[in-house]
Write an enzyme that holds these catalytic residues in place. Structure first.
Site, PDB file in Angstrom:
ATOM      1  N   GLU A  44      -5.389  32.318   1.646  1.00  0.00           N
ATOM      2  CA  GLU A  44      -6.511  31.508   2.137  1.00  0.00           C
ATOM      3  C   GLU A  44      -6.929  32.003   3.524  1.00  0.00           C
ATOM      4  OE1 GLU A  44      -8.143  27.669   4.138  1.00  0.00           O
ATOM      5  OE2 GLU A  44      -6.562  29.014   4.785  1.00  0.00           O
ATOM      6  N   ASP A  80       1.828  27.730   5.161  1.00  0.00           N
ATOM      7  CA  ASP A  80       1.926  28.724   6.244  1.00  0.00           C
ATOM      8  C   ASP A  80       3.112  29.655   6.018  1.00  0.00           C
ATOM      9  OD1 ASP A  80       0.035  26.974   7.232  1.00  0.00           O
ATOM     10  OD2 ASP A  80       0.910  26.790   9.222  1.00  0.00           O
ATOM     11  N   HIS A 101     -10.491  30.463  12.245  1.00  0.00           N
ATOM     12  CA  HIS A 101     -10.484  29.052  11.857  1.00  0.00           C
ATOM     13  C   HIS A 101     -11.444  28.196  12.687  1.00  0.00           C
ATOM     14  CE1 HIS A 101      -9.076  24.847  11.933  1.00  0.00           C
ATOM     15  NE2 HIS A 101      -8.815  25.057  10.652  1.00  0.00           N
ATOM     16  N   ASP A 155     -10.324  31.421   6.702  1.00  0.00           N
ATOM     17  CA  ASP A 155     -11.475  30.600   7.131  1.00  0.00           C
ATOM     18  C   ASP A 155     -12.555  31.532   7.670  1.00  0.00           C
ATOM     19  OD1 ASP A 155     -10.036  27.894   7.055  1.00  0.00           O
ATOM     20  OD2 ASP A 155      -8.738  29.115   8.327  1.00  0.00           O
ATOM     21  N   HIS A 195      -1.582  30.286   3.737  1.00  0.00           N
ATOM     22  CA  HIS A 195      -2.597  29.606   4.529  1.00  0.00           C
ATOM     23  C   HIS A 195      -2.988  30.409   5.774  1.00  0.00           C
ATOM     24  CE1 HIS A 195      -3.581  26.102   7.410  1.00  0.00           C
ATOM     25  NE2 HIS A 195      -4.587  26.173   6.556  1.00  0.00           N
ATOM     26  N   ARG A 196      -4.253  30.736   5.903  1.00  0.00           N
ATOM     27  CA  ARG A 196      -4.763  31.578   7.008  1.00  0.00           C
ATOM     28  C   ARG A 196      -3.977  32.897   7.047  1.00  0.00           C
ATOM     29  NH1 ARG A 196      -5.063  26.928  11.833  1.00  0.00           N
ATOM     30  NH2 ARG A 196      -5.657  25.223  10.486  1.00  0.00           N
ATOM     31  N   LYS A 224     -15.858  27.045   6.838  1.00  0.00           N
ATOM     32  CA  LYS A 224     -15.438  25.914   7.663  1.00  0.00           C
ATOM     33  C   LYS A 224     -16.594  24.995   8.014  1.00  0.00           C
ATOM     34  CE  LYS A 224     -12.246  24.603   8.815  1.00  0.00           C
ATOM     35  NZ  LYS A 224     -11.090  24.083   8.066  1.00  0.00           N
ATOM     36  N   GLU A 232     -12.499  29.899   2.854  1.00  0.00           N
ATOM     37  CA  GLU A 232     -12.986  28.571   3.263  1.00  0.00           C
ATOM     38  C   GLU A 232     -14.157  28.709   4.227  1.00  0.00           C
ATOM     39  OE1 GLU A 232     -10.278  25.692   5.007  1.00  0.00           O
ATOM     40  OE2 GLU A 232     -11.980  24.390   5.487  1.00  0.00           O
TER      41      GLU A 232
HETATM   42  O1  G3P Z   1      -7.012  25.285   2.593  1.00  0.00           O
HETATM   43  C1  G3P Z   1      -7.188  24.038   3.150  1.00  0.00           C
HETATM   44  C2  G3P Z   1      -6.902  23.991   4.597  1.00  0.00           C
HETATM   45  O2  G3P Z   1      -6.922  25.260   5.131  1.00  0.00           O
HETATM   46  C3  G3P Z   1      -7.855  23.101   5.296  1.00  0.00           C
HETATM   47  O3  G3P Z   1      -7.471  22.876   6.602  1.00  0.00           O
HETATM   48  O4  G3P Z   1      -7.921  23.141   8.980  1.00  0.00           O
HETATM   49  O5  G3P Z   1      -6.215  24.544   7.908  1.00  0.00           O
HETATM   50  O6  G3P Z   1      -8.609  24.954   7.456  1.00  0.00           O
HETATM   51  P1  G3P Z   1      -7.564  23.935   7.782  1.00  0.00           P
HETATM   52 CA    CA Z   2      -8.596  26.661   5.942  1.00  0.00          CA
END
Ligand code: G3P
Ligand code: CA
Length: 285
Positions: free
Chosen positions: A76, A280, A91, A78, A49-50, A152, A150
């Protein structure tokens, strides 16, 4: 006497509303934990994640590099759009939280954005990390793992972001390893209309139990058909149960969960056969 009666009625009414609220919002997995404990054998896809953002500043090349060295099969990130039309990996819609600067991405040029320090806020040892562009991240991953991009804020906030992201994927010949996800349905639909070859995922926060409603920025009606442009529906992990997942999978959709902020976040839903965990903390090799 009359006052007393109406007070009791009011209290009962408040209690009733509270109970309905709790029934609708209590995390679905509490129910499924008690009803079905069987472990499923397929391992979910690990999605960093990120980047590997538990260990390095989110959405930087340092986080991407660590994710590349982890057991994650997918990474992943953003994205937002700069004033001069570059797809920036970050993000928030401002640089305030994750850099030493301040201001909105859409008001800053790539040059201005890349002068900021995007690492020190996380740890001094990451001082000098920059906000990367989508192309820089793609070059670093180079098809060795999958990339989940993603968007955003959608086309309303950033007219043309759909085209910028699609072109980056197409120009890099990266259709087989890049996926685009968003909470914003119009953005995903527009991409699907113009570039149907791009794989899409639909993000939601939750679906109300028993009701055809989901929260994906607002309350919207939910049906598998409505999201038939997507390969997967990605909900917050606290709101999935076995039935939700099976219903999507029977309709040909995958389910990847997100929201797990701790290394062991997904332990409690191990028995639910989701397709992927967006975490994460992928395991580092
Ligand atoms: O991959 C989904 C998740 O990343 C969505 O929430 O706020 O971390 O971008 P956020
Ligand atoms: Ca995200």
């Amino acid at each position: 006497m009359f006052i007393k009666k109406s007070r009791i009625l009011s209290v009962l009414l408040v209690l009733l509303v509270f109970c309905i609220f709790v029934l609708l919002l209590v995390p679905f997995n509490l129910h499924s934990m008690s009803s079905a404990k069987t472990q499923h054998t397929d391992q979910p896809l690990i999605i960093a994640h990120r980047g590997a953002s538990g260990y390095a500043p989110e959405n930087t090349l340092a986080a991407i590099d660590l994710a590349m060295k982890s057991d994650a099969q997918m990474i992943e990130i953003d994205v937002h759009l700069s004033k001069d039309g570059h797809v920036i990996v970050i993000h928030d819609k401002t640089v305030d939280r994750t850099t030493n600067g301040s201001g909105a991405i859409k008001e800053m040029t790539l040059d201005e954005l890349q002068q900021l320090d995007a690492g020190s806020w996380f740890d001094e040892k990451f001082a000098g990390e920059r906000l990367p562009t989508l192309q820089e991240v793609m070059k670093r991953i180079n098809g060795e793992k999958k990339l989940l991009i993603e968007i955003k804020s959608g086309i309303k906030a950033y007219p043309g972001i759909d085209r910028k992201v699609a072109e980056a994927v197409l120009e890099a010949n990266a259709l087989d390893w890049c996926i685009v996800q968003s909470f914003d349905t119009p953005t995903l639909k527009q991409i699907n209309d113009q570039w149907p070859q791009i794989t899409l995922h639909k993000l939601i926060v939750f679906k109300f139990r028993w009701l055809p409603l989901a929260f994906d920025g607002g309350i919207t009606s939910f049906s598998n058909k409505k999201y038939d442009f997507a390969e997967a529906i990605n909900p917050h992990y606290r709101f999935v149960n076995r039935r939700f997942v099976r219903n999507r999978q029977n309709a040909g959709l995958k389910v990847n969960v997100w929201g797990g902020k701790a290394p062991d976040s997904y332990e409690k839903i191990r028995h639910i056969p989701v397709d992927g965990w967006i975490t994460d903390f992928p395991n580092l090799h």
